[in-house]
Design a protein around this motif. Sequence first.
Motif, PDB file in Angstrom:
ATOM      1  N   ARG A 127       0.872  -1.189   0.000  1.00  0.00           N
ATOM      2  CA  ARG A 127       0.000   0.000   0.000  1.00  0.00           C
ATOM      3  C   ARG A 127       0.906   1.236   0.000  1.00  0.00           C
ATOM      4  NH1 ARG A 127      -2.931   3.420   3.802  1.00  0.00           N
ATOM      5  NH2 ARG A 127      -1.430   2.757   5.372  1.00  0.00           N
ATOM      6  N   HIS A 128       0.667   2.149  -0.947  1.00  0.00           N
ATOM      7  CA  HIS A 128       1.592   3.281  -1.087  1.00  0.00           C
ATOM      8  C   HIS A 128       0.867   4.539  -1.563  1.00  0.00           C
ATOM      9  CE1 HIS A 128       1.248   1.780  -5.198  1.00  0.00           C
ATOM     10  NE2 HIS A 128       1.641   2.978  -5.610  1.00  0.00           N
ATOM     11  N   ALA A 129       1.560   5.682  -1.461  1.00  0.00           N
ATOM     12  CA  ALA A 129       1.078   6.956  -1.990  1.00  0.00           C
ATOM     13  C   ALA A 129       2.293   7.771  -2.421  1.00  0.00           C
ATOM     14  CB  ALA A 129       0.276   7.710  -0.937  1.00  0.00           C
ATOM     15  N   VAL A 130       2.103   8.599  -3.438  1.00  0.00           N
ATOM     16  CA  VAL A 130       3.207   9.390  -3.998  1.00  0.00           C
ATOM     17  C   VAL A 130       3.092  10.843  -3.540  1.00  0.00           C
ATOM     18  CG1 VAL A 130       4.332  10.196  -6.115  1.00  0.00           C
ATOM     19  CG2 VAL A 130       3.325   7.896  -6.022  1.00  0.00           C
ATOM     20  N   LEU A 131       4.178  11.378  -2.986  1.00  0.00           N
ATOM     21  CA  LEU A 131       4.256  12.805  -2.651  1.00  0.00           C
ATOM     22  C   LEU A 131       5.149  13.458  -3.712  1.00  0.00           C
ATOM     23  CD1 LEU A 131       3.789  15.264  -0.809  1.00  0.00           C
ATOM     24  CD2 LEU A 131       5.811  14.554   0.487  1.00  0.00           C
ATOM     25  N   VAL A 151      -0.419  11.371   3.427  1.00  0.00           N
ATOM     26  CA  VAL A 151      -0.003  11.739   2.078  1.00  0.00           C
ATOM     27  C   VAL A 151      -1.237  11.739   1.183  1.00  0.00           C
ATOM     28  CG1 VAL A 151       1.544  11.234   0.159  1.00  0.00           C
ATOM     29  CG2 VAL A 151       2.205  10.593   2.490  1.00  0.00           C
ATOM     30  N   ASN A 152      -1.653  12.927   0.759  1.00  0.00           N
ATOM     31  CA  ASN A 152      -2.841  13.061  -0.101  1.00  0.00           C
ATOM     32  C   ASN A 152      -4.038  12.308   0.463  1.00  0.00           C
ATOM     33  OD1 ASN A 152      -1.279  14.593  -1.885  1.00  0.00           O
ATOM     34  ND2 ASN A 152      -0.613  12.757  -2.989  1.00  0.00           N
ATOM     35  N   GLY A 153      -4.229  12.422   1.775  1.00  0.00           N
ATOM     36  CA  GLY A 153      -5.389  11.803   2.431  1.00  0.00           C
ATOM     37  C   GLY A 153      -5.176  10.369   2.869  1.00  0.00           C
ATOM     38  N   VAL A 154      -4.024   9.767   2.519  1.00  0.00           N
ATOM     39  CA  VAL A 154      -3.742   8.372   2.902  1.00  0.00           C
ATOM     40  C   VAL A 154      -2.836   8.367   4.135  1.00  0.00           C
ATOM     41  CG1 VAL A 154      -2.859   6.127   2.136  1.00  0.00           C
ATOM     42  CG2 VAL A 154      -3.900   7.694   0.471  1.00  0.00           C
ATOM     43  N   VAL A 155      -3.266   7.684   5.196  1.00  0.00           N
ATOM     44  CA  VAL A 155      -2.510   7.663   6.455  1.00  0.00           C
ATOM     45  C   VAL A 155      -1.545   6.482   6.468  1.00  0.00           C
ATOM     46  CG1 VAL A 155      -2.684   7.517   8.975  1.00  0.00           C
ATOM     47  CG2 VAL A 155      -4.454   8.730   7.675  1.00  0.00           C
ATOM     48  N   VAL A 161       7.903   3.169   4.983  1.00  0.00           N
ATOM     49  CA  VAL A 161       9.111   3.310   4.160  1.00  0.00           C
ATOM     50  C   VAL A 161       8.982   4.577   3.314  1.00  0.00           C
ATOM     51  CG1 VAL A 161      10.584   2.186   2.429  1.00  0.00           C
ATOM     52  CG2 VAL A 161       9.260   0.792   4.033  1.00  0.00           C
ATOM     53  N   GLU A 162      10.107   5.305   3.182  1.00  0.00           N
ATOM     54  CA  GLU A 162      10.161   6.524   2.365  1.00  0.00           C
ATOM     55  C   GLU A 162      11.209   6.310   1.268  1.00  0.00           C
ATOM     56  OE1 GLU A 162      10.471  11.026   3.861  1.00  0.00           O
ATOM     57  OE2 GLU A 162      12.411   9.993   3.908  1.00  0.00           O
ATOM     58  N   LYS A 163      10.741   6.278  -0.007  1.00  0.00           N
ATOM     59  CA  LYS A 163      11.647   6.020  -1.145  1.00  0.00           C
ATOM     60  C   LYS A 163      11.681   7.231  -2.068  1.00  0.00           C
ATOM     61  CE  LYS A 163      10.553   1.070  -1.669  1.00  0.00           C
ATOM     62  NZ  LYS A 163       9.947   0.097  -2.595  1.00  0.00           N
ATOM     63  N   PRO A 164      12.878   7.671  -2.482  1.00  0.00           N
ATOM     64  CA  PRO A 164      12.944   8.731  -3.493  1.00  0.00           C
ATOM     65  C   PRO A 164      12.307   8.232  -4.799  1.00  0.00           C
ATOM     66  CG  PRO A 164      15.087   8.393  -2.444  1.00  0.00           C
ATOM     67  CD  PRO A 164      14.213   7.256  -2.019  1.00  0.00           C
ATOM     68  N   VAL A 165      11.662   9.123  -5.554  1.00  0.00           N
ATOM     69  CA  VAL A 165      11.030   8.700  -6.812  1.00  0.00           C
ATOM     70  C   VAL A 165      12.085   8.319  -7.861  1.00  0.00           C
ATOM     71  CG1 VAL A 165       8.884   9.972  -6.462  1.00  0.00           C
ATOM     72  CG2 VAL A 165      10.808  11.097  -7.623  1.00  0.00           C
ATOM     73  N   ASP A 166      13.293   8.881  -7.739  1.00  0.00           N
ATOM     74  CA  ASP A 166      14.392   8.537  -8.657  1.00  0.00           C
ATOM     75  C   ASP A 166      14.933   7.164  -8.273  1.00  0.00           C
ATOM     76  OD1 ASP A 166      16.609   8.312 -10.239  1.00  0.00           O
ATOM     77  OD2 ASP A 166      17.712   9.987  -9.344  1.00  0.00           O
ATOM     78  N   ALA A 167      14.794   6.180  -9.192  1.00  0.00           N
ATOM     79  CA  ALA A 167      15.207   4.806  -8.891  1.00  0.00           C
ATOM     80  C   ALA A 167      16.727   4.675  -8.734  1.00  0.00           C
ATOM     81  CB  ALA A 167      14.713   3.857  -9.980  1.00  0.00           C
ATOM     82  N   GLU A 168      17.485   5.667  -9.249  1.00  0.00           N
ATOM     83  CA  GLU A 168      18.945   5.630  -9.094  1.00  0.00           C
ATOM     84  C   GLU A 168      19.365   6.078  -7.692  1.00  0.00           C
ATOM     85  OE1 GLU A 168      21.324   4.654 -11.648  1.00  0.00           O
ATOM     86  OE2 GLU A 168      19.401   3.783 -12.236  1.00  0.00           O
ATOM     87  N   GLY A 208      12.340  17.239  -1.783  1.00  0.00           N
ATOM     88  CA  GLY A 208      12.339  16.140  -2.748  1.00  0.00           C
ATOM     89  C   GLY A 208      11.003  15.410  -2.784  1.00  0.00           C
ATOM     90  N   SER A 209      10.824  14.583  -3.839  1.00  0.00           N
ATOM     91  CA  SER A 209       9.594  13.796  -4.024  1.00  0.00           C
ATOM     92  C   SER A 209       9.839  12.358  -3.584  1.00  0.00           C
ATOM     93  CB  SER A 209       9.162  13.831  -5.486  1.00  0.00           C
ATOM     94  OG  SER A 209       8.870  15.161  -5.873  1.00  0.00           O
ATOM     95  N   PHE A 210       8.828  11.790  -2.917  1.00  0.00           N
ATOM     96  CA  PHE A 210       9.000  10.444  -2.349  1.00  0.00           C
ATOM     97  C   PHE A 210       7.744   9.592  -2.535  1.00  0.00           C
ATOM     98  CE2 PHE A 210      11.666  13.344   0.105  1.00  0.00           C
ATOM     99  CZ  PHE A 210      12.900  12.718   0.024  1.00  0.00           C
ATOM    100  N   ILE A 211       7.971   8.278  -2.469  1.00  0.00           N
ATOM    101  CA  ILE A 211       6.865   7.322  -2.358  1.00  0.00           C
ATOM    102  C   ILE A 211       6.856   6.857  -0.908  1.00  0.00           C
ATOM    103  CG2 ILE A 211       6.029   5.029  -2.999  1.00  0.00           C
ATOM    104  CD1 ILE A 211       7.173   5.455  -5.784  1.00  0.00           C
ATOM    105  N   TYR A 212       5.701   6.906  -0.270  1.00  0.00           N
ATOM    106  CA  TYR A 212       5.547   6.380   1.093  1.00  0.00           C
ATOM    107  C   TYR A 212       4.754   5.082   1.004  1.00  0.00           C
ATOM    108  CZ  TYR A 212       7.313  10.789   2.824  1.00  0.00           C
ATOM    109  OH  TYR A 212       8.130  11.866   3.090  1.00  0.00           O
ATOM    110  N   GLU A 213       5.198   4.083   1.736  1.00  0.00           N
ATOM    111  CA  GLU A 213       4.495   2.796   1.684  1.00  0.00           C
ATOM    112  C   GLU A 213       4.591   2.070   3.024  1.00  0.00           C
ATOM    113  OE1 GLU A 213       7.604  -0.373  -0.258  1.00  0.00           O
ATOM    114  OE2 GLU A 213       6.801   1.128  -1.631  1.00  0.00           O
ATOM    115  N   ASP A 214       3.664   1.142   3.241  1.00  0.00           N
ATOM    116  CA  ASP A 214       3.677   0.344   4.470  1.00  0.00           C
ATOM    117  C   ASP A 214       4.942  -0.493   4.528  1.00  0.00           C
ATOM    118  OD1 ASP A 214       1.233   1.228   5.409  1.00  0.00           O
ATOM    119  OD2 ASP A 214       0.105  -0.334   4.358  1.00  0.00           O
ATOM    120  N   PHE A 215       5.540  -0.588   5.707  1.00  0.00           N
ATOM    121  CA  PHE A 215       6.674  -1.491   5.905  1.00  0.00           C
ATOM    122  C   PHE A 215       6.138  -2.918   6.046  1.00  0.00           C
ATOM    123  CE2 PHE A 215       9.403  -3.849   8.915  1.00  0.00           C
ATOM    124  CZ  PHE A 215      10.572  -3.868   8.172  1.00  0.00           C
TER     125      PHE A 215
END
Length: 609
Positions: A127-131, A151-155, A161-168, A208-215
């Motif tokens: 389960r994830h959301a993009v900031l 994040v955009n209404g998603v708790v 987990v916080e991941k940068p949108v850049d896969a590199e 920066g922009s990140f993807i947040y997701e459940d651990f």
Amino acid sequence: MDFTNDSSWMDLDGETEGKQVIVGVCAMEKKTLSKPMKEILTRLEEFEYIKTCIFTEKVILEEPVEKWPLCDCLISFHSKGFPLEKSITYANLRKPLVINNLESQFAIQDRREVYRILSTAGIDLPRHAVLDRDLPPEETNFEEQDDSVVVNGVVFNKPFVEKPVDAEDHNIIIYYPASAGGGSQRLFRKIGSRSSVYSPESNVRRAGSFIYEDFMATDGTDVKVYTVGPDYAHAEARKSPALDGKVERNSEGKEVRYPVILSNKEKLIARKVCMAFNQTVCGFDLLRANGRSCVCDVNGFSFVKNSRKYYDDCSNILGNMILRELAPTLHIPWTIPFQLDDPPIVPTTVGKMMELRCVVAVVRHGDRTPKQKMKLEVKHPMFFDLFKRMNGYKVNHVKLKKPKHLQEVLDIARFLITEIEKGGSSNEVIEEKKSKLDQVRYILEMYGHFSGINRKVQLKYQPKGRPKSTSSEEEALKEPSLLLVLKWGGELTPTGRVQAEELGKVFRCMYPGGQDLLIGGVPAHETQVDRYTRAASLPNGEYAGTQGLGLLRLHSTYRHDLKIYASDEGRVQMTAAAFAKGLLALEGELTPILVQMVKSANTNGLLDN
């Protein structure tokens, strides 16, 4: 070529005689000169009609594409510093067969695109959301609280987990809740023997922009999957970098990885990933938690490290794939060999050659110790209480095999023996014989623990007590009782284990396609004897040359649906696990194999009928 000229037809054979498919490898030197790439290219060169050509980094970076070497097939993939646009221009100019789609490699560099493609393909994700902070502020909604973010209404409650949108960018952070001590684990590309470090910092990054997701709690392991085409997937597990950040290495300094057997559902995921991203050779990360398998990252072109079997399989599949596509157009006299995605054609008892659709084996258990059994009529309320709690009155009998239930029977036996030894009025209600109870206690105390598969107790309800033993015995009104049946012994012996494992090894040799020990035909400098000698000299665990390799390769593919069922008897389950160990060339103890591979089934119907 002008085919109207008769002499040109005469020259055709001469022109194609030395013809080979040129496979160009276009990537950064760190990748093309790596050990896995060298291992696979060396094996590709063993194909009579394949020649490899590595584009140098100087040519890739400095020369225009018009001056790049010519090739019939292109293996090209992005890594840091690689000019992907330039390689696309080259592919459009020369139009070679491209192994990994180049345009799709732009998507792999953006985690937002990766997750979008995975979602569209129907692949399970955390389960994830993009900031996305590149958007205007009014279009994003982000709020940080003590133990969560919105994040955009998603708790997302910690841990998340916080991941940068850049896969590199591999600087991924896992944030922990205050109840677990707070702070965060900061992951990064491996530096020496470290892949992450703990930090007391609990606040998320604000730039920066990140993807947040459940651990997802995965018991400390990550599964790395490597596809070679949609029908083949190799999998390994490694210690999760989120665990303690220390990279486990072997005596040679390589990261320790463990072989993994993918479920059918996971093989389908591998097939979908390969096809969704148009990447023939593709690596991705799988998280296993709570019965789910989720994809959390797609890496694109990547090879397994230090697996001789994978190198053989990968080069075999790629070589045959390339020749299947290009041999006809280049007029190369190549005959298509047996492939994993071809149906195996086998002779039948009536002499016909037919397609093998499935193999069903019914296997008896291996050599066992003698089976033993004792019976005891019991009437004490404690036994009736256990019988009632196990829902025994519904079917008039119960079977007890779980350690906690066997422990209850042992506790009752110990209690009754103690009461009888005390003497006096307390043992008047105890009708059970002490000698029999001693025997029950002795058998249940064997081995010092209950494994659940070497002893069992049955309780059968007797509404009129014990039946008459002879016709002359007088019929008298009797109180209800329970017949306690204790069974033990009948365990698989060491010889039985060896028998089952050897049978599994022999069984896998029945499948076609495992006779050729080397890839792409026999090299000119080696005789048949040399090939078998080299195969036999391989160290244990490296089975490129193992008999029955056809079945082992098949099991790595999407087409192989292996199911092993066993009754609930311990000796039968252990036989099934030992058979699976031999069949799939597995290593180690039987218990993990039993848990992962063997399903318990109600086989009584099969046996009775």
